[in-house]
Design a protein around this motif. Structure first.
Motif, short mmCIF file in Angstrom:
data_model
loop_
_atom_site.label_atom_id
_atom_site.label_comp_id
_atom_site.label_asym_id
_atom_site.label_seq_id
_atom_site.Cartn_x
_atom_site.Cartn_y
_atom_site.Cartn_z
N VAL A 106 31.44 37.11 25.32
CA VAL A 106 30.38 36.50 24.50
C VAL A 106 29.02 37.08 24.87
N LEU A 107 28.76 37.22 26.16
CA LEU A 107 27.48 37.77 26.62
C LEU A 107 27.32 39.22 26.18
N LEU A 108 28.38 40.01 26.25
CA LEU A 108 28.32 41.40 25.83
C LEU A 108 28.02 41.52 24.33
N ILE A 109 28.70 40.70 23.54
CA ILE A 109 28.50 40.75 22.08
C ILE A 109 27.08 40.34 21.71
N ALA A 110 26.58 39.27 22.32
CA ALA A 110 25.23 38.80 22.02
C ALA A 110 24.20 39.87 22.38
N TYR A 111 24.37 40.48 23.53
CA TYR A 111 23.43 41.52 23.98
C TYR A 111 23.44 42.72 23.03
N ALA A 112 24.63 43.19 22.67
CA ALA A 112 24.73 44.35 21.80
C ALA A 112 24.23 44.04 20.39
N PHE A 113 24.57 42.87 19.88
CA PHE A 113 24.20 42.49 18.53
C PHE A 113 22.68 42.42 18.37
N LEU A 114 22.01 41.80 19.33
CA LEU A 114 20.55 41.69 19.27
C LEU A 114 19.89 43.06 19.30
N ASN A 115 20.40 43.96 20.12
CA ASN A 115 19.82 45.30 20.21
C ASN A 115 20.09 46.12 18.95
N LEU A 116 21.26 45.96 18.37
CA LEU A 116 21.57 46.68 17.14
C LEU A 116 20.69 46.20 15.98
N LEU A 117 20.25 44.95 16.05
CA LEU A 117 19.34 44.41 15.03
C LEU A 117 17.89 44.76 15.30
N GLY A 118 17.63 45.39 16.44
CA GLY A 118 16.27 45.80 16.75
C GLY A 118 15.55 44.90 17.74
N PHE A 119 16.24 43.85 18.23
CA PHE A 119 15.62 42.97 19.22
C PHE A 119 15.95 43.48 20.62
N SER A 120 14.98 44.05 21.28
CA SER A 120 15.21 44.57 22.62
C SER A 120 14.44 43.74 23.65
N LEU A 121 15.06 43.51 24.79
CA LEU A 121 14.42 42.77 25.86
C LEU A 121 13.40 43.65 26.56
N SER A 122 12.32 43.04 27.02
CA SER A 122 11.30 43.78 27.75
C SER A 122 10.79 42.92 28.90
N ILE A 123 10.80 43.49 30.10
CA ILE A 123 10.28 42.79 31.28
C ILE A 123 9.06 43.54 31.77
N ARG A 124 7.94 42.84 31.84
CA ARG A 124 6.70 43.47 32.28
C ARG A 124 6.72 43.69 33.80
N PRO A 125 5.99 44.69 34.27
CA PRO A 125 6.02 45.05 35.69
C PRO A 125 5.78 43.89 36.65
N TYR A 126 4.86 42.95 36.31
CA TYR A 126 4.56 41.85 37.22
C TYR A 126 5.69 40.80 37.27
N ASN A 127 6.61 40.85 36.33
CA ASN A 127 7.77 39.94 36.34
C ASN A 127 9.04 40.61 36.85
N GLU A 128 8.95 41.90 37.13
CA GLU A 128 10.14 42.69 37.41
C GLU A 128 10.88 42.24 38.68
N LYS A 129 10.13 41.95 39.76
CA LYS A 129 10.79 41.64 41.03
C LYS A 129 11.50 40.29 41.00
N TRP A 130 10.82 39.25 40.52
CA TRP A 130 11.48 37.94 40.53
C TRP A 130 12.59 37.87 39.50
N MET A 131 12.43 38.56 38.38
CA MET A 131 13.52 38.61 37.39
C MET A 131 14.70 39.40 37.96
N GLY A 132 14.39 40.44 38.75
CA GLY A 132 15.45 41.22 39.38
C GLY A 132 16.26 40.39 40.35
#
Length: 251
Positions: A106-132
């Motif tokens: 389910v997670l794989l399909i949701a991730y791929a589907f959103l990207n194929l529709l043009g919705f891409s995730l973006s993490i800004r540099p100041y959020n990168e470490k805690w999100m990582g």
């Protein structure tokens, strides 16, 4: 496990899985698990993928010349994604792995589907470490539960804006460490036997042959074509995992 037919199935599976990995930079564990569990149980399939996964990922991690830059940028994510695998692996003796596989699909399909529709995730540099740290922990848990290294690690590496070659190399680094963590966990749980380790070592040969073929195909792809094939492949993998798991649950 030593019958000729079974060994042929294992060889063909890892050739195909290696080819997929060569093209898109991932998929060897997911494809091999999906196909092998049609004839073998999940923990046996997880043990068999260890050495082919490690060798092909080390190769992938070494190619590109950006290993030091990548490691200095994402080392907290890599560390958490590795050391938390043992926590997730404990679920293998508690929860039906098929339910965990459905979640992964389910997670794989949701991730791929959103990207194929043009919705891409973006993490800004100041959020990168805690999100990582957060996503690294989640990835380690899911790796221990399902044997797949993809979710949410690939989402994170894409969201921080790595270019294609660095993205593929970063996945190789993560998957190498994850394979080590998974091997340690399976050994502790007594799922990894000397016989399975020997067969896993032999499976390296078809995996490498497939990977070389896949890498040649990838070099001929443009950046946009690579992304499209990448997300379509992720989508298909998700469907395959869900369909196979759902069928097994009904039996």
């Amino acid at each position: 496990m030593t019958e000729t037919f079974t060994l042929l199935i294992i060889s063909a599976t890892f050739f195909l899985a290696g080819s997929v990995k060569g093209i898109i930079g991932l998929g060897l564990p997911t494809v091999s698990l999906g196909l092998l569990t049609a004839t073998l149980d999940l923990t046996t399939a997880m043990a068999l993928l260890l050495i082919p996964s490690f060798i092909t990922n080390i190769w992938q991690a070494a190619v590109g010349g950006n290993a030091k830059i990548i490691f200095m940028r994402i080392w907290p994510f890599l560390c958490l994604a590795t050391i938390t695998i043992w926590l997730g692996s404990t679920a293998l003796k508690i929860v039906n792995p098929l339910y965990l596989s459905v979640l992964l699909g389910v997670l794989l399909i949701a991730y791929a589907f959103l990207n194929l529709l043009g919705f891409s995730l973006s993490i800004r540099p100041y959020n990168e470490k805690w999100m990582g740290l957060l996503l690294g922990t989640a990835n380690g848990m899911l790796t221990g539960m399902t044997g797949s290294f993809v979710v949410p690690s690939v989402m994170f590496l894409q969201a921080i804006g790595l270019p294609r070659d660095m993205f593929v190399q970063a996945m190789g680094m993560l998957f190498s460490l994850s394979t080590i963590g998974l091997a340690f966990s399976l050994q502790k749980l007594e799922f990894l036997t000397p016989e399975l380790a020997s067969i896993s070592a032999l499976a390296v040969i078809p995996s490498l042959i497939g990977m070389v073929l896949g890498q040649r195909i990838r070099k001929s792809l443009s950046e946009n074509r690579f992304k499209k094939i990448f997300f379509i492949s992720i989508f298909i993998l998700g469907l395959f995992i869900i369909g196979k798991s759902a069928f097994a649950l009904k039996m």
